[in-house]
Design an enzyme around this catalytic site. Sequence first.
Site, PDB file in Angstrom:
ATOM      1  N   GLU A  44      19.736  24.934  17.337  1.00 43.02           N
ATOM      2  CA  GLU A  44      19.213  23.627  18.101  1.00 43.02           C
ATOM      3  C   GLU A  44      19.503  23.446  19.673  1.00 43.02           C
ATOM      4  O   GLU A  44      20.637  23.762  19.881  1.00 43.02           O
ATOM      5  CB  GLU A  44      19.368  22.639  17.663  1.00 43.02           C
ATOM      6  CG  GLU A  44      18.401  21.286  18.041  1.00 43.02           C
ATOM      7  CD  GLU A  44      18.637  19.806  17.151  1.00 43.02           C
ATOM      8  OE1 GLU A  44      17.862  19.527  16.265  1.00 43.02           O
ATOM      9  OE2 GLU A  44      20.120  19.475  17.166  1.00 43.02           O
ATOM     10  N   GLU A  67      21.115  13.721   8.381  1.00 39.62           N
ATOM     11  CA  GLU A  67      21.882  14.565   9.628  1.00 39.62           C
ATOM     12  C   GLU A  67      22.810  13.428  10.139  1.00 39.62           C
ATOM     13  O   GLU A  67      22.368  12.452  10.368  1.00 39.62           O
ATOM     14  CB  GLU A  67      20.710  14.853  10.587  1.00 39.62           C
ATOM     15  CG  GLU A  67      21.329  15.701  11.982  1.00 39.62           C
ATOM     16  CD  GLU A  67      20.636  16.287  12.999  1.00 39.62           C
ATOM     17  OE1 GLU A  67      19.423  15.982  12.618  1.00 39.62           O
ATOM     18  OE2 GLU A  67      20.906  16.974  13.573  1.00 39.62           O
TER      19      GLU A  67
HETATM   20  C1  FUD Z   1      19.088  14.744  17.427  1.00 30.24           C
HETATM   21  C2  FUD Z   1      19.216  16.007  16.792  1.00 30.24           C
HETATM   22  C3  FUD Z   1      17.976  16.560  16.115  1.00 30.24           C
HETATM   23  C4  FUD Z   1      17.029  15.494  15.253  1.00 30.24           C
HETATM   24  C5  FUD Z   1      15.692  16.627  15.281  1.00 30.24           C
HETATM   25  C6  FUD Z   1      14.597  15.930  15.036  1.00 30.24           C
HETATM   26  O1  FUD Z   1      20.356  14.700  18.344  1.00 30.24           O
HETATM   27  O2  FUD Z   1      20.207  16.498  16.522  1.00 30.24           O
HETATM   28  O3  FUD Z   1      18.426  17.420  15.151  1.00 30.24           O
HETATM   29  O4  FUD Z   1      17.297  15.037  14.533  1.00 30.24           O
HETATM   30  O5  FUD Z   1      15.509  17.182  16.301  1.00 30.24           O
HETATM   31  O6  FUD Z   1      13.514  16.764  14.943  1.00 30.24           O
END
Ligand code: FUD
Length: 289
Positions: A241, A147
Amino acid sequence: MNPLGIHALVWAGDLSPASTRHVIEQTRQAGYDLVELSLHGPRLMDLALTRDLLQEHGLGVGCSRGLTFEADVSSEDPAVVARGLALLQEGVDITARLGGRYFGGILYGAMAKYGHPCTPRGRRNAIEAVRRIADFAGERGVTLGLEVVNRYESNLLKTAAQALEFIDEVGQPHVCVHLDTYHMNIEEADLAAPVLACGQRLGYVHIGENHRGYLGAGHIDFAQFFGALAQIGYQGTVTFESFSSAIVNEQLSNALAIWRPMWEDGMDLALHARGFMADGLASAQQARA
Ligand code: FUD
């Protein structure tokens, strides 16, 4: 239509059996195809129960995490690297045991604000670690997603271009780029060029607003991002998210500086996001047809 996912922190801050049941039931009720479980904080998971609940509700699963300064594969200290490797191995193992095929996040270093740039030796250590874990993951049918995050959460992969270069050096299948609109908004010049640069190497996507609250309530140009996904024919998972101080996982929330109550009602948020993403993806695809 891309499988639509949702991050577990919309529903609960931990993965105790009761929270896991809640996370899985709510995810299904909100009409998602997949839940992303975040492997931060105390290990409370009951893997057999989680797997059964996923099956019972017909849901897919992916896992994610970021490393810490104490367990950081981009460190120069072999003991710290070894602890990072152990966390990555555990993440792949949990993902595979749940029947998942995706483990992503900040797997190449700590999910934290560094006070210095990554050293050349640290970067080589991170590449070596991801290479080793990619082997382990591949044997278990799991793909690793690196990521790309903003400068306050990593000193290594802040742009898609950096991730592509890193993955080239890793030189393994089963490793893909994971882009997140929230982070791209901070680091990239626009939201289309990085997607086009990744092409088939884009393996996972996070959809987040610039303040990580309700989609459409900020200034992210989602039409541009969805348009680029349509252009590369992206078939992979698209996961919503969002974070609010209403749902706290101490380790994750503090690392991400989640101090504001962006929302209270996870179901209202999730239903809205599902519609927003489905409409956005469909219009982008229609525009290209
Ligand atoms: C962190 C993020 C998330 C993180 C994930 C871990 O800023 O963007 O995607 O990596 O929540 O579980």
